[in-house]
Structure formats: C-alpha cells, structure tokens
Design a protein around this motif. Structure first.
Motif, PDB file in Angstrom:
ATOM      1  N   GLY A 187       0.801  -1.236   0.000  1.00  0.00           N
ATOM      2  CA  GLY A 187       0.000   0.000   0.000  1.00  0.00           C
ATOM      3  C   GLY A 187       0.826   1.275   0.000  1.00  0.00           C
ATOM      4  N   GLN A 188       0.483   2.196   0.912  1.00  0.00           N
ATOM      5  CA  GLN A 188       1.147   3.511   0.979  1.00  0.00           C
ATOM      6  C   GLN A 188       2.651   3.396   1.195  1.00  0.00           C
ATOM      7  OE1 GLN A 188      -0.747   6.591   0.750  1.00  0.00           O
ATOM      8  NE2 GLN A 188      -2.215   5.076   0.036  1.00  0.00           N
ATOM      9  N   LYS A 189       3.090   2.312   1.851  1.00  0.00           N
ATOM     10  CA  LYS A 189       4.508   2.157   2.189  1.00  0.00           C
ATOM     11  C   LYS A 189       5.390   2.028   0.946  1.00  0.00           C
ATOM     12  CE  LYS A 189       4.574   1.231   6.917  1.00  0.00           C
ATOM     13  NZ  LYS A 189       3.410   0.457   7.366  1.00  0.00           N
ATOM     14  N   LEU A 190       4.757   1.753  -0.215  1.00  0.00           N
ATOM     15  CA  LEU A 190       5.553   1.576  -1.438  1.00  0.00           C
ATOM     16  C   LEU A 190       5.829   2.911  -2.125  1.00  0.00           C
ATOM     17  CD1 LEU A 190       3.470  -1.396  -2.921  1.00  0.00           C
ATOM     18  CD2 LEU A 190       5.514  -1.552  -1.491  1.00  0.00           C
ATOM     19  N   LEU A 191       5.121   3.965  -1.705  1.00  0.00           N
ATOM     20  CA  LEU A 191       5.091   5.189  -2.511  1.00  0.00           C
ATOM     21  C   LEU A 191       6.368   6.025  -2.432  1.00  0.00           C
ATOM     22  CD1 LEU A 191       1.391   6.346  -1.954  1.00  0.00           C
ATOM     23  CD2 LEU A 191       2.354   4.976  -3.812  1.00  0.00           C
ATOM     24  N   GLN A 215      10.988  -8.459 -11.770  1.00  0.00           N
ATOM     25  CA  GLN A 215       9.593  -8.939 -11.681  1.00  0.00           C
ATOM     26  C   GLN A 215       8.934  -8.379 -10.426  1.00  0.00           C
ATOM     27  OE1 GLN A 215       9.376 -13.238 -11.929  1.00  0.00           O
ATOM     28  NE2 GLN A 215      10.641 -13.249 -13.774  1.00  0.00           N
ATOM     29  N   ASN A 216       9.692  -8.342  -9.335  1.00  0.00           N
ATOM     30  CA  ASN A 216       9.138  -7.796  -8.094  1.00  0.00           C
ATOM     31  C   ASN A 216       8.794  -6.312  -8.257  1.00  0.00           C
ATOM     32  OD1 ASN A 216       9.389 -10.281  -6.864  1.00  0.00           O
ATOM     33  ND2 ASN A 216      11.353  -9.813  -5.883  1.00  0.00           N
ATOM     34  N   PHE A 217       9.644  -5.599  -9.006  1.00  0.00           N
ATOM     35  CA  PHE A 217       9.356  -4.183  -9.267  1.00  0.00           C
ATOM     36  C   PHE A 217       8.054  -4.033 -10.066  1.00  0.00           C
ATOM     37  CE2 PHE A 217       9.963  -0.467 -12.191  1.00  0.00           C
ATOM     38  CZ  PHE A 217       9.740   0.521 -11.237  1.00  0.00           C
ATOM     39  N   ILE A 218       7.848  -4.933 -11.024  1.00  0.00           N
ATOM     40  CA  ILE A 218       6.612  -4.875 -11.817  1.00  0.00           C
ATOM     41  C   ILE A 218       5.383  -5.055 -10.918  1.00  0.00           C
ATOM     42  CG2 ILE A 218       5.287  -6.074 -13.628  1.00  0.00           C
ATOM     43  CD1 ILE A 218       8.038  -6.526 -15.047  1.00  0.00           C
ATOM     44  N   ASP A 219       5.486  -5.947  -9.927  1.00  0.00           N
ATOM     45  CA  ASP A 219       4.385  -6.123  -8.959  1.00  0.00           C
ATOM     46  C   ASP A 219       4.139  -4.832  -8.176  1.00  0.00           C
ATOM     47  OD1 ASP A 219       4.038  -8.725  -9.639  1.00  0.00           O
ATOM     48  OD2 ASP A 219       5.045  -9.567  -7.863  1.00  0.00           O
ATOM     49  N   VAL A 220       5.236  -4.219  -7.723  1.00  0.00           N
ATOM     50  CA  VAL A 220       5.122  -2.988  -6.947  1.00  0.00           C
ATOM     51  C   VAL A 220       4.492  -1.886  -7.800  1.00  0.00           C
ATOM     52  CG1 VAL A 220       6.499  -1.105  -5.960  1.00  0.00           C
ATOM     53  CG2 VAL A 220       6.925  -3.466  -5.262  1.00  0.00           C
ATOM     54  N   LEU A 221       4.942  -1.804  -9.044  1.00  0.00           N
ATOM     55  CA  LEU A 221       4.439  -0.781  -9.959  1.00  0.00           C
ATOM     56  C   LEU A 221       2.930  -0.921 -10.154  1.00  0.00           C
ATOM     57  CD1 LEU A 221       5.372   1.515 -11.661  1.00  0.00           C
ATOM     58  CD2 LEU A 221       6.070  -0.093 -13.448  1.00  0.00           C
ATOM     59  N   ARG A 222       2.482  -2.167 -10.294  1.00  0.00           N
ATOM     60  CA  ARG A 222       1.051  -2.419 -10.476  1.00  0.00           C
ATOM     61  C   ARG A 222       0.277  -1.921  -9.251  1.00  0.00           C
ATOM     62  NH1 ARG A 222       0.903  -7.772 -10.359  1.00  0.00           N
ATOM     63  NH2 ARG A 222       1.831  -7.953 -12.434  1.00  0.00           N
ATOM     64  N   ASN A 223       0.818  -2.195  -8.074  1.00  0.00           N
ATOM     65  CA  ASN A 223       0.111  -1.777  -6.858  1.00  0.00           C
ATOM     66  C   ASN A 223       0.155  -0.271  -6.658  1.00  0.00           C
ATOM     67  OD1 ASN A 223      -0.124  -4.505  -6.640  1.00  0.00           O
ATOM     68  ND2 ASN A 223       0.369  -4.582  -4.454  1.00  0.00           N
ATOM     69  N   ILE A 224       1.259   0.341  -7.050  1.00  0.00           N
ATOM     70  CA  ILE A 224       1.331   1.806  -6.956  1.00  0.00           C
ATOM     71  C   ILE A 224       0.279   2.424  -7.880  1.00  0.00           C
ATOM     72  CG2 ILE A 224       2.763   3.827  -7.487  1.00  0.00           C
ATOM     73  CD1 ILE A 224       5.176   2.357  -6.430  1.00  0.00           C
ATOM     74  N   SER A 225       0.163   1.868  -9.088  1.00  0.00           N
ATOM     75  CA  SER A 225      -0.843   2.381 -10.031  1.00  0.00           C
ATOM     76  C   SER A 225      -2.237   2.218  -9.459  1.00  0.00           C
ATOM     77  CB  SER A 225      -0.764   1.638 -11.365  1.00  0.00           C
ATOM     78  OG  SER A 225       0.426   1.950 -12.011  1.00  0.00           O
ATOM     79  N   GLN A 226      -2.465   1.074  -8.785  1.00  0.00           N
ATOM     80  CA  GLN A 226      -3.793   0.863  -8.188  1.00  0.00           C
ATOM     81  C   GLN A 226      -4.061   1.893  -7.092  1.00  0.00           C
ATOM     82  OE1 GLN A 226      -3.718  -3.275  -7.122  1.00  0.00           O
ATOM     83  NE2 GLN A 226      -4.270  -3.931  -9.199  1.00  0.00           N
ATOM     84  N   SER A 227      -3.016   2.241  -6.311  1.00  0.00           N
ATOM     85  CA  SER A 227      -3.347   3.153  -5.214  1.00  0.00           C
ATOM     86  C   SER A 227      -3.386   4.619  -5.620  1.00  0.00           C
ATOM     87  CB  SER A 227      -2.477   2.920  -3.964  1.00  0.00           C
ATOM     88  OG  SER A 227      -1.150   2.699  -4.277  1.00  0.00           O
TER      89      SER A 227
END
Ligand SMILES: *[C@@H]1O[C@H](CO)[C@@H](O)[C@H](O)[C@H]1NC(C)=O
Ligand SMILES: *[C@@H]1O[C@H](CO)[C@@H](O)[C@H](O)[C@H]1NC(C)=O
Ligand SMILES: *[C@@H]1O[C@H](CO)[C@@H](O)[C@H](O)[C@H]1NC(C)=O
Ligand SMILES: *[C@@H]1O[C@H](CO)[C@@H](O)[C@H](O)[C@H]1NC(C)=O
Ligand SMILES: *[C@@H]1O[C@H](CO)[C@@H](O)[C@H](O)[C@H]1NC(C)=O
Ligand SMILES: *[C@@H]1O[C@H](CO)[C@@H](O)[C@H](O)[C@H]1NC(C)=O
Ligand SMILES: *[C@@H]1O[C@H](CO)[C@@H](O)[C@H](O)[C@H]1NC(C)=O
Ligand SMILES: *[C@@H]1O[C@H](CO)[C@@H](O)[C@H](O)[C@H]1NC(C)=O
Length: 361
Positions: A102-106, A136-148
């Motif tokens: 969530g927010q912790k990735l921003l 690949q892990n960065f791609i996961d993070v990127l997807r979640n950042i876009s969602q939030s």
C-alpha cells in the motif's frame, strides 16, 4: 464527557500533523528504488527462509543506530542509506518486508539481495534473488502503486524517482573462483555477457518508466581481503588478474551505458565509478582518512579474509580506521565516501552528472 472528547481531538490533530509531514518536509524526488547485491541490500535476505547469505549476527551493524544486525553487510550504513538521506526520503522499505504494501511503497522500495548478480545462476544455490526476479518484483510494486494513486500519477512518480543499480561483482567473483566457468568463457566473453545483461535490465527499467538511473561500477575485486587470501597475496598487493577483468567490465559498462543513454529519449543514465575511489583508499589509506587499506576489521587470517564475520572471529576496535569491514564488504566509513562521490563528486566519479544534478533534471 469533556475528558473523553479532548484526547480524541488531540489524536485527530496529531494525525493531521503526521499526514501533513511529507509536504512540509519536502523530498527532492518522489521515491528511491534500489536493485542489486549486498553493496545495497538493507535486509531483504533476512526475510527469505532459504537464504544462506545473511548479515543477521553480531558484530554486523554494531555501529548502526540503534546498534545491532540489520541485514546490511557492514558495521553501519550503506551508500543507499546516505543517498536516501540526501534525497530527504526514508530508507526504501525492503521488498520482502511483509509491511511493504500500500502507501509504504510510494516513497521507494529496495529489491536488492546479497549474493545475487546479473546472471540468474549467481547466488541461486544460496537462495539469493536474481536481478531478473528483482525486476519482476518491481513490476508487482508498480502495479500496486498504479492501483493506489492511478496510472497517470504512478507514471509521473516513477519518471521523477531515482533508481540505483549495483550488481556484477558477485558474477565476476564467481567467475574468478570457478575453474569450470573459466573454461567455458574467456574473461572478455564473460564481461560482454555481463554488460549485455546490465544493458537489458537498464532498458527494461526504462520501458517500465524509469528515467533517472545511477548504475554503479564494480569495486576493485582483486583487492578484497577474500581475494588476497584465496590467491595468496604475499604482501597485501591486489590480485592483478582480477582487477584487470573488473576494470575491463567497468569500462564496457560505462561506454555501453553512455551509448544507450543517447538512444533512449528522455533518459538520464549516470555511471558511478566506485572502483577508483575504493582503490585510492586501499593504496593510500591515510590520505582517505583510514589506517588499514587491505585487511578487514572483522575476520580471521592475515587479511581478515580467511573467515566470514561472526561472533567467534577477530574484530577490530574501530571500524572507521578500515576500508574493509569483512572479507568482501567496505565499512560504513568507506560507504560515506562513496555516497559523497555519487551525490556531489566530479565527472570522474559520477558521469555525466552527479546525483545533486540528477534530481533537478
Ligand atoms: C499488491 O497487491 C496485491 C493485491 O492487493 C497484494 O496481494 C500484493 O501483496 C501486493 N504486492 C505488493 C508488493 O504490495
Ligand atoms: C533459482 O533458480 C530456479 C530455477 O531457475 C528458480 O525457479 C528459482 O526461483 C531461483 N531462486 C531464486 C531465489 O531466485
Ligand atoms: C492523481 O491523484 C489525484 C489525487 O491525488 C487524483 O485526483 C487524480 O485522479 C489522480 N490522477 C490519475 C490519472 O489517476
Ligand atoms: C561453476 O561453473 C559451472 C559452469 O558455469 C556451473 O555449472 C557450476 O555450478 C559452478 N560451480 C560453482 C561452485 O559455482
Ligand atoms: C560495449 O561497448 C564496447 C565498445 O565500447 C563493445 O565492443 C561491446 O560490444 C559492447 N558490449 C555490449 C554487450 O554491448
Ligand atoms: C531482455 O532479455 C530478455 C531475455 O533474453 C528479452 O526477452 C527481452 O526482450 C530483453 N529486453 C530488452 C529491453 O532488451
Ligand atoms: C576511530 O577512527 C577514526 C578514523 O581514524 C577516528 O576519527 C576516530 O576518532 C576513532 N574513534 C575512536 C573512538 O577512537
Ligand atoms: C556535483 O554536485 C555539486 C553539488 O553538490 C556541484 O556543485 C558540482 O558542480 C557537481 N559536479 C559536477 C561535475 O557536475
């Protein structure tokens, strides 16, 4: 009840203060993302049950605040910690920290894994996370950042952020230590393979939206206490064959990065030369503020390179007097010098620009 209402209001007031903080204490860029090996891993491997490459025992971290092992292969902080401080950002959260959500990735994430390399095989047997898996892990993070925050905001965040990449040293060390690998490739072929991987990963990050990337060279690996020990340096002089291959790799990396930078619109690629800074400290410790250039603070044997660093081996009293903390890794004192060079050094250290310049581009 007045007494009940008052504390509740204070809590709300406090919360709004906390929430305001990011804008009152502005960072220079939105976020900081880190990829690579133990030179930048701030603790990922400690979350991996199968990792055998962990700095989770004393005296690791003994000069950290608060003192104690953190997962960093150092007595204290690493280059990326100092860069985060300079940027006005928290230390990027480790991807494998369960709280990295969530927010912790921003404000950024650290994907690095001690023992890993540019090649998938490097560190795989000891449970390290390869560079391609880090992406690949960065791609996961990127997807979640876009969602939030929405895709448009995420694209802006990624483009404005600093990316730090420090990898290749473990591949080169494995190559030097592994006779069957040397039979398979000569040093030039192996270096080309590594450079092509580094370029592929840089371009992949570009394709994912990264625009400000700092790619760090390998250290003079022939001077590591482990190399002096394994290859029986008689007097502490560096192992020439290893330094020569490392220099060749670094030169190929630098020239190919500069070519790539001219081919990708809007990108800023910085080559960080840590090789020369570390070599200068080893060759003339006094001039760089050290006492010992070629032996580790923590470890057994003539060069401190005959053992790992753990509670049962020799450990020096003052790590700041040493370039090397353990058989492979620099001390915090050395990392401060490296961070200062990348942040505000001349073109011979950070080219074509340093991080102070990069944040404003
Ligand atoms: C991303 O979001 C998904 C779904 O909410 C979650 O399962 C996953 O753990 C998140 N990953 C990261 C790195 O935050
Ligand atoms: C090691 O390699 C195997 C096979 O390629 C892969 O499935 C596994 O994810 C790798 N392990 C790590 C920790 O990256
Ligand atoms: C960006 O974030 C703002 C709120 O901070 C929101 O109003 C806006 O819709 C977002 N933009 C996109 C493209 O998601
Ligand atoms: C040495 O290199 C060979 C060939 O690349 C590889 O199969 C082997 O696993 C390596 N050995 C070690 C100990 O890393
Ligand atoms: C890197 O650049 C050199 C010339 O500077 C070139 O010979 C080499 O092929 C390049 N390597 C890769 C992997 O592109
Ligand atoms: C990187 O290499 C992979 C595997 O060889 C390839 O599929 C991918 O297209 C390459 N990416 C870039 C940006 O060159
Ligand atoms: C440790 O060594 C550094 C560098 O030589 C020196 O500046 C510092 O005063 C020393 N600290 C102590 C406690 O002796
Ligand atoms: C690097 O950064 C500093 C700011 O700290 C600046 O004054 C200096 O001119 C920069 N050096 C180069 C070569 O750009």
């Amino acid at each position: 009840m007045a007494l009940g209402v008052l504390p509740a209001m204070s809590v709300i007031a406090l919360l709004s203060l906390v929430m305001l903080q990011p804008s009152t204490h502005a960072s220079q860029v939105p976020a900081f993302f880190v990829f690579g090996d133990s030179t930048v891993d701030t603790g990922n491997n400690n979350y991996l049950p199968n990792s055998l490459t962990r700095a989770d025992n004393p005296p690791y971290g003994r000069d950290f605040d608060p003192p104690g092992p953190t997962g960093r292969f150092c007595n204290g902080k690493l280059t990326d910690d100092y860069i985060a401080e300079f940027l006005g950002l928290p230390y990027p959260i480790d991807f494998y920290n369960p709280q990295a959500q969530g927010q912790k990735l921003l404000q950024g994430v650290n994907f690095a894994s001690a023992g890993s390399g540019l090649l998938d095989q490097t560190g795989n047997a000891t449970g390290s996370i390869s560079f391609s898996k880090q992406l690949q892990n960065f791609i996961d993070v990127l997807r979640n950042i876009s969602q939030s925050i929405g895709q448009g905001n995420a694209t802006k965040l990624i483009a404005g952020s600093i990316f730090l990449i420090s990898s290749g040293g473990n591949d080169l060390l494995d190559y030097q230590l592994n006779v069957s690998q040397r039979a398979q490739f000569n040093a030039k072929q192996f270096n080309s393979l590594l450079v092509s991987k580094a370029l592929n990963y840089t371009q992949t990050l570009y394709n994912l939206g990264a625009r400000k990337m700092v790619i760090v060279s390998s250290a003079p690996l022939g001077c590591l206490p482990v190399a002096l020990t394994v290859f029986h340096s008689p007097d502490g002089s560096c192992i020439r064959r290893i330094n020569s291959q490392t220099k060749d790799f670094n030169a190929g990396l630098q020239s190919n990065i500069s070519t790539l930078a001219s081919q990708l619109p809007g990108v800023h690629l910085v080559y960080g030369n840590v090789y020369d800074t570390i070599l200068a400290a080893i060759q003339n410790p006094t001039r760089s503020g050290f006492k010992y250039g070629h032996k580790a603070c923590c470890g057994d044997g003539k060069y401190g390179g005959a053992s790992g660093c753990n509670p049962t081996v020799y450990v020096c009293a003052n790590a700041s007097q040493y370039v090397f903390w353990d058989l492979i890794h620099p001390t915090q004192h050395m990392y401060i010098i490296l961070a200062n060079g990348l942040i505000s050094g001349p073109q011979s250290i950070a080219s074509p620009v340093n991080i102070s310049n990069l944040v404003n581009m």
